[in-house]
Design a protein around this motif. Structure first.
Motif, mmCIF file in Angstrom:
data_model
loop_
_atom_site.group_PDB
_atom_site.id
_atom_site.type_symbol
_atom_site.label_atom_id
_atom_site.label_comp_id
_atom_site.label_asym_id
_atom_site.label_seq_id
_atom_site.Cartn_x
_atom_site.Cartn_y
_atom_site.Cartn_z
ATOM 1 N N GLY A 160 0.818 -1.205 0.000
ATOM 2 C CA GLY A 160 0.000 0.000 0.000
ATOM 3 C C GLY A 160 0.847 1.249 0.000
ATOM 4 O O GLY A 160 1.930 1.296 0.589
ATOM 5 N N LEU A 161 0.383 2.287 -0.676
ATOM 6 C CA LEU A 161 1.066 3.575 -0.637
ATOM 7 C C LEU A 161 1.086 4.092 0.799
ATOM 8 O O LEU A 161 0.176 3.790 1.583
ATOM 9 C CB LEU A 161 0.350 4.578 -1.533
ATOM 10 C CG LEU A 161 0.348 4.272 -3.033
ATOM 11 C CD1 LEU A 161 -0.581 5.240 -3.754
ATOM 12 C CD2 LEU A 161 1.735 4.351 -3.612
ATOM 13 N N PRO A 162 2.100 4.870 1.157
ATOM 14 C CA PRO A 162 2.153 5.382 2.529
ATOM 15 C C PRO A 162 0.913 6.174 2.926
ATOM 16 O O PRO A 162 0.552 6.218 4.102
ATOM 17 C CB PRO A 162 3.405 6.265 2.519
ATOM 18 C CG PRO A 162 4.270 5.677 1.459
ATOM 19 C CD PRO A 162 3.316 5.213 0.392
ATOM 20 N N THR A 163 0.260 6.819 1.955
ATOM 21 C CA THR A 163 -0.945 7.586 2.271
ATOM 22 C C THR A 163 -2.136 6.696 2.574
ATOM 23 O O THR A 163 -3.146 7.172 3.097
ATOM 24 C CB THR A 163 -1.299 8.506 1.094
ATOM 25 O OG1 THR A 163 -1.269 7.749 -0.120
ATOM 26 C CG2 THR A 163 -0.313 9.648 0.990
ATOM 27 N N TYR A 164 -2.024 5.411 2.258
ATOM 28 C CA TYR A 164 -3.096 4.455 2.549
ATOM 29 C C TYR A 164 -2.620 3.601 3.724
ATOM 30 O O TYR A 164 -1.960 2.589 3.548
ATOM 31 C CB TYR A 164 -3.386 3.594 1.312
ATOM 32 C CG TYR A 164 -4.531 2.624 1.478
ATOM 33 C CD1 TYR A 164 -5.841 3.077 1.553
ATOM 34 C CD2 TYR A 164 -4.302 1.260 1.571
ATOM 35 C CE1 TYR A 164 -6.901 2.195 1.712
ATOM 36 C CE2 TYR A 164 -5.345 0.370 1.726
ATOM 37 C CZ TYR A 164 -6.649 0.838 1.791
ATOM 38 O OH TYR A 164 -7.693 -0.044 1.961
#
Length: 625
Positions: free
Chosen positions: A243-247
């Motif tokens: 997952g992207l860090p923002t997720y």
């Protein structure tokens, strides 16, 4: 003197059951692993009351004959070790199946009522064997399709001391669901179904791609907010979805780790994940991912614990380094991305029509009065005439607006304030700019840009904070932050012996980060130098925290995190602040640098630096789609 004697077989099985079968989820795990190892293409799982009342697993695998079923219910009898390996030196280190110990079925049968039905493919009929808490109560032919069906009922029914330690049906159900999810995630080539109390929970089809199977099980949003991994180094391979860090999540229960197709909970791997996301997530946030590590079977020991959830690597530092570098490289491929889609709640607010008060409905705003100057608005021309002085010397009512807004206090106007670039034709090469061309600034905080495929909104402070951090790292600031500062008087820090052992083993790595320590007796460490940026820190507390970090994760992450925090603080203070007015050239320069900078999609705390509203979504807002 006490006499040494052999324990009865039923007591031996119950002792083994204490290690293998801790709760219904443990029994379910063993049964599903047997189904996977049998070559099944479809596995159906059904439980009642969280598995406390009944667990049933049905597969279409190779099946067993009557003699094989009888042997399978004896301890340490298994088909998982090929005959050529049985008795061979190092055979247990070359196991490629999920199960191999031959303890699960007899252990379960000793603490529950176990019904085992199986039919070999090509046989006219199957066979059934029932064992109730270690005693065979029924045996004979059974009608069922090729494959195996195992039913476990009344778990720990005759072992009240174990039964009372089980949790509520809801808690046991959650543990069973987690087991099914992990095993189904590891084998997207197998169809899985899961029912609880007659209610269908999962229905996964065979032959799915890894990313689709993972997204179905973890969260469908992961497909749009994750990056695929597929990296190879020598004999090791890393695949999966990160997952992207923002997720991110507030707990680490959405991190699924697999070694050679086996779900594991390993401190080395979780520590590597934490290290890979170290400067992209806040300390109390956790990544969402599913990672599949494949390496030669002789390089990993799965015979650490009967539950087989722990593993031991022959070259642990190499595995950790491979995992960290693979994750960081994968996240770099998504560095222009963030959790871009606006939330459903935000979209609903866009779509809801605002309700105006009666006062606003009857009285137009001053800006609207300037547009309709000289006209009667709702029968009130007086309110317009009394503002004529505002328009003195101006050639048109429209030209009055900037002057009015400049001369009036901000609180006098209900209209939002912002600055926009003059609307001109978009450049022909707009496709080459993923973040688009700046069109204006809102609240002196958010940059609005027009991209080829939608509307982009950028948080100028969060974006510039990431750019400054990456610039500091590229310029060697991390080395300066970690520069060693010798203490005038070396400080002795007393810790327990095990903590000192861990610190001593990693002293070389700490020296690279500016922390110079050495052993000072069995239960003490001598601190000779501290990182320059942490020279005011308490050595006692710092070493204790690092030792705890080593004990928990098997790798010293805390010191690196503290230094990264210093860099992040420097970046925060050196970046464009919210509330600063930017001209169009400055806004476009910021967008272009974001497109060139790794990990610019998220700030140093894991929040998105920009979001995108696609043209399709914009059209939906106006009913044009």
């Amino acid at each position: 003197m006490a006499t040494i004697r052999r324990l009865p077989e039923n007591l031996v099985n119950r002792i083994a059951a204490g290690e293998v079968v801790e709760r219904p989820a443990s029994a379910l795990k063993e049964l599903i692993e047997n189904a996977v190892d049998s070559g099944a293409t479809r596995i159906a799982v059904s439980i009642v009351e969280g598995g406390l009342t009944r667990i049933e697993v049905t597969d279409d695998g190779c099946g067993m004959s009557a003699d094989e079923m009888a042997l399978a219910l004896e301890r340490h009898a298994t088909s998982k070790l090929p005959e050529s390996l049985v008795g061979a030196e190092g055979a247990i280190e070359r196991v490629a199946t999920l199960g191999f110990r031959g303890e699960a079925l007899p252990s379960i049968a000793s603490v529950a009522r176990l019904t085992l039905e199986s039919r070999v493919r090509g046989a006219e009929t199957g066979w059934k064997r029932v064992v109730d808490h270690g005693v065979v109560t029924e045996e004979g032919p059974a009608a069922l399709p090729p494959g195996t069906r195992v039913r476990v009922e009344n778990l720990f029914g005759k072992v009240p001391a174990r039964r009372k330690f089980l949790r509520t049906p809801r808690s046991e159900y959650a543990a069973c669901l987690d087991i099914v999810r992990r095993l189904a995630m590891a084998r997207p080539d197998i169809a899985f179904s899961f029912e609880h109390g007659g209610r269908r929970i999962l229905n996964l089809q065979a032959g799915e791609s890894v990313e689709n199977r993972v997204a179905q099980i973890i969260a469908r949003e992961l497909a749009d907010n994750g990056v695929l991994l597929d990296f190879q180094r020598d004999s090791m391979r890393l695949t999966g979805v990160a997952g992207l860090p923002t997720y991110n999540r507030g707990v680490a229960d959405h991190q699924y780790l697999f070694v050679n197709g086996r779900p594991v909970k390993d401190r080395l791997l979780t520590g590597a994940v934490r290290g890979a996301y170290a400067d992209m997530l806040a300390r109390d946030r956790h990544a969402v991912l599913a990672l599949f590590l494949t390496l030669p079977v002789e390089d990993v020991d799965v015979n650490v614990h009967p539950a087989k959830t722990e593993v031991r690597f022959r070259d642990a530092p190499a595995v950790r380094g491979f995992l960290v570098s693979g994750l960081r490289q994968a996240l770099a491929t998504g560095d222009k991305r963030s959790a871009q889609e606006p939330s459903a709640e935000a979209m609903a607010r866009w779509q809801s029509e605002p309700v105006r008060s009666d006062a606003l409905r009857d009285e137009p705003s001053p800006v609207m009065r300037s547009i309709f100057q000289g006209r009667d608005w709702s029968g009130s021309s007086h309110s317009v005439r009394e503002n004529k002085s505002d328009f003195a010397g101006l050639s048109s009512p429209t030209a009055a607006m900037p002057a009015m807004m400049a001369n009036k206090p901000a609180g006098d106007w209900a209209a939002p304030q912002g600055r926009a670039e003059e609307a001109t034709e978009a450049p022909d090469d707009l496709d080459e700019y993923p973040l688009g061309i700046a069109r204006g600034q809102i609240a002196n905080t958010y940059i609005v840009a027009e991209a080829a495929d939608g509307l982009v909104i950028v948080d100028q402070h969060a974006a510039h904070e990431r750019l400054v951090l990456e610039r500091l790292k590229a310029g060697g600031a991390s080395d300066k932050v970690a520069a060693s500062q010798a203490l005038l008087m070396p400080e002795v820090v007393e810790l327990d012996e095990l903590a000192c052992d861990r610190l001593e083993d990693n002293a070389g790595k700490f020296a690279e980060l500016g922390l110079t320590i050495e052993r000072f007796g069995p239960a003490a460490m001598l601190v000779r130098a501290m990182p320059g940026s942490l020279k005011k820190a308490d050595p006692q507390k710092l070493l204790q925290d690092i030792a705890d970090d080593l004990a928990e994760h098997g790798e010293a992450l805390l010191l690196g995190e503290k230094l990264d925090y210093v860099l992040a603080t420097m970046a925060c203070h050196g970046s464009v602040r919210a509330g600063r007015t930017l001209n169009v050239t400055e806004m476009n320069a910021l967008l272009r640098e974001m497109e060139r900078t790794p990990r610019s999609g998220q700030c140093n705390h894991g929040r998105p630096t920009w979001v995108k509203l696609s043209m399709g979504d914009v059209e939906k807002l106006f009913g044009r789609h």
